[in-house]
Structure formats: C-alpha cells, structure tokens
Design a protein around this motif. Sequence first.
Motif, PDB file in Angstrom:
ATOM      1  N   HIS A 187       0.817  -1.217   0.000  1.00 45.78           N
ATOM      2  CA  HIS A 187       0.000   0.000   0.000  1.00 45.78           C
ATOM      3  C   HIS A 187       0.850   1.266   0.000  1.00 45.78           C
ATOM      4  O   HIS A 187       0.595   2.204   0.753  1.00 45.78           O
ATOM      5  CB  HIS A 187      -0.976   0.008   1.175  1.00 45.78           C
ATOM      6  CG  HIS A 187      -1.986  -1.089   1.104  1.00 45.78           C
ATOM      7  ND1 HIS A 187      -2.923  -1.169   0.104  1.00 45.78           N
ATOM      8  CD2 HIS A 187      -2.187  -2.174   1.888  1.00 45.78           C
ATOM      9  CE1 HIS A 187      -3.658  -2.245   0.285  1.00 45.78           C
ATOM     10  NE2 HIS A 187      -3.232  -2.873   1.347  1.00 45.78           N
ATOM     11  N   GLY A 188       1.881   1.272  -0.832  1.00 47.53           N
ATOM     12  CA  GLY A 188       2.697   2.470  -0.998  1.00 47.53           C
ATOM     13  C   GLY A 188       3.670   2.737   0.134  1.00 47.53           C
ATOM     14  O   GLY A 188       4.337   3.763   0.155  1.00 47.53           O
ATOM     15  N   ARG A 189       3.771   1.822   1.062  1.00 42.41           N
ATOM     16  CA  ARG A 189       4.696   1.977   2.182  1.00 42.41           C
ATOM     17  C   ARG A 189       5.788   0.918   2.060  1.00 42.41           C
ATOM     18  O   ARG A 189       5.533  -0.206   1.648  1.00 42.41           O
ATOM     19  CB  ARG A 189       3.953   1.830   3.504  1.00 42.41           C
ATOM     20  CG  ARG A 189       2.807   2.853   3.600  1.00 42.41           C
ATOM     21  CD  ARG A 189       2.132   2.803   4.905  1.00 42.41           C
ATOM     22  NE  ARG A 189       2.951   3.626   5.802  1.00 42.41           N
ATOM     23  CZ  ARG A 189       2.601   3.965   7.017  1.00 42.41           C
ATOM     24  NH1 ARG A 189       1.470   3.561   7.510  1.00 42.41           N
ATOM     25  NH2 ARG A 189       3.390   4.718   7.760  1.00 42.41           N
ATOM     26  N   VAL A 190       6.998   1.286   2.437  1.00 47.19           N
ATOM     27  CA  VAL A 190       8.149   0.389   2.302  1.00 47.19           C
ATOM     28  C   VAL A 190       8.448  -0.238   3.663  1.00 47.19           C
ATOM     29  O   VAL A 190       8.509   0.457   4.680  1.00 47.19           O
ATOM     30  CB  VAL A 190       9.385   1.159   1.784  1.00 47.19           C
ATOM     31  CG1 VAL A 190      10.572   0.221   1.633  1.00 47.19           C
ATOM     32  CG2 VAL A 190       9.068   1.849   0.462  1.00 47.19           C
ATOM     33  N   TYR A 191       8.640  -1.544   3.645  1.00 48.24           N
ATOM     34  CA  TYR A 191       8.916  -2.292   4.868  1.00 48.24           C
ATOM     35  C   TYR A 191      10.207  -3.088   4.708  1.00 48.24           C
ATOM     36  O   TYR A 191      10.410  -3.734   3.684  1.00 48.24           O
ATOM     37  CB  TYR A 191       7.765  -3.255   5.182  1.00 48.24           C
ATOM     38  CG  TYR A 191       6.460  -2.548   5.421  1.00 48.24           C
ATOM     39  CD1 TYR A 191       6.122  -2.080   6.686  1.00 48.24           C
ATOM     40  CD2 TYR A 191       5.563  -2.323   4.383  1.00 48.24           C
ATOM     41  CE1 TYR A 191       4.925  -1.416   6.910  1.00 48.24           C
ATOM     42  CE2 TYR A 191       4.365  -1.663   4.597  1.00 48.24           C
ATOM     43  CZ  TYR A 191       4.055  -1.213   5.861  1.00 48.24           C
ATOM     44  OH  TYR A 191       2.869  -0.554   6.079  1.00 48.24           O
ATOM     45  N   ASP A 192      11.051  -3.048   5.734  1.00 51.25           N
ATOM     46  CA  ASP A 192      12.243  -3.888   5.789  1.00 51.25           C
ATOM     47  C   ASP A 192      11.887  -5.069   6.681  1.00 51.25           C
ATOM     48  O   ASP A 192      11.878  -4.971   7.908  1.00 51.25           O
ATOM     49  CB  ASP A 192      13.426  -3.115   6.372  1.00 51.25           C
ATOM     50  CG  ASP A 192      14.697  -3.953   6.441  1.00 51.25           C
ATOM     51  OD1 ASP A 192      14.632  -5.184   6.218  1.00 51.25           O
ATOM     52  OD2 ASP A 192      15.756  -3.372   6.737  1.00 51.25           O
ATOM     53  N   ILE A 193      11.574  -6.190   6.060  1.00 49.59           N
ATOM     54  CA  ILE A 193      11.090  -7.356   6.800  1.00 49.59           C
ATOM     55  C   ILE A 193      12.172  -8.414   7.003  1.00 49.59           C
ATOM     56  O   ILE A 193      11.859  -9.549   7.342  1.00 49.59           O
ATOM     57  CB  ILE A 193       9.872  -7.971   6.091  1.00 49.59           C
ATOM     58  CG1 ILE A 193      10.224  -8.352   4.656  1.00 49.59           C
ATOM     59  CG2 ILE A 193       8.687  -7.020   6.134  1.00 49.59           C
ATOM     60  CD1 ILE A 193       9.280  -9.335   4.053  1.00 49.59           C
TER      61      ILE A 193
END
Length: 146
Positions: free
Chosen positions: A42-48
């Motif tokens: 949803h347009g957000r960046v996550y470092d998983i």
Amino acid sequence: MATPEASGSGEKVEGSEPSVTYYRLEEVAKRNSAEETWMVIHGRVYDITRFLSEHPGGEEVLLEQAGADATESFEDVGHSPDAREMLKQYYIGDVHPSDLKPKGDDKDPSKNNSCQSSWAYWFVPIVGAILIGFLYRHFWADSKSS
C-alpha cells in the motif's frame, strides 16, 4: 531539504508532519534477498529482513515478493488485524510519489469506506435464507391443510 519531486532514494521530506523517508521502486527492487528483504505494501516500504524466520507461512513466501510491490499478495491472503499491526514495526518509509500508482488502484480495505466487515457478508444471506425458509414452510403448510 528534499522535496517529494526530487529524484533519488532514501529522501527525507520535512514539514509540519514528522519527516517521511521516500524510496524509489528501483531502490526497493535491490533489496530482494534473505540478507536484506524490503517490500512495498500500500505504498509503504517495509524492511522485513528480521521477520523472515518468524513468518507463519515461511520465508519463501516473503522472498517471492521481496523487492516488489506485495500489496495484492498481502491482501489476497487476508491477513488478520494483528498481522497488520505487526507490520508497522517494519515500516521504513514510503514509495516516492512519482512511483506510486494512481489512487484508484489502491485495494487497502481499511481505506475503502464501501467495504463492509466480514460478518455482514454472511449475516445478510443467512437471515434471508431463514426468512425464505419460514415463508416457504408457512405457505406450503397452508396449502397442504387446505
């Protein structure tokens, strides 16, 4: 101070709101391995990266989506509210505005006011079926007794 229109990755935009770091999609695409795993939802960046070994579906599922927009896959699975809450701790920034899809493509049910809760999808048909059953029995029983 960088502006949302500027190019580059990892840009911070400051203003009245807390600063937001913007990442270009090509920057996210480079983070597609078990050593560094980023994805867009949803347009957000996550470092998983830290979450890979903890994911209930296995790390392979996440690595398939690594470095890309995983919004559709994330929504198709039907993650729980707890999973959505957990996702917040891995947030590192937003996709650069020039890389975002048009607003009409957003399938985030939490942002869609026309989306009903899941119980409503089942409640209305069940009540309807019960009502039809009563009406059928009532009229069928009346026709038998006549």
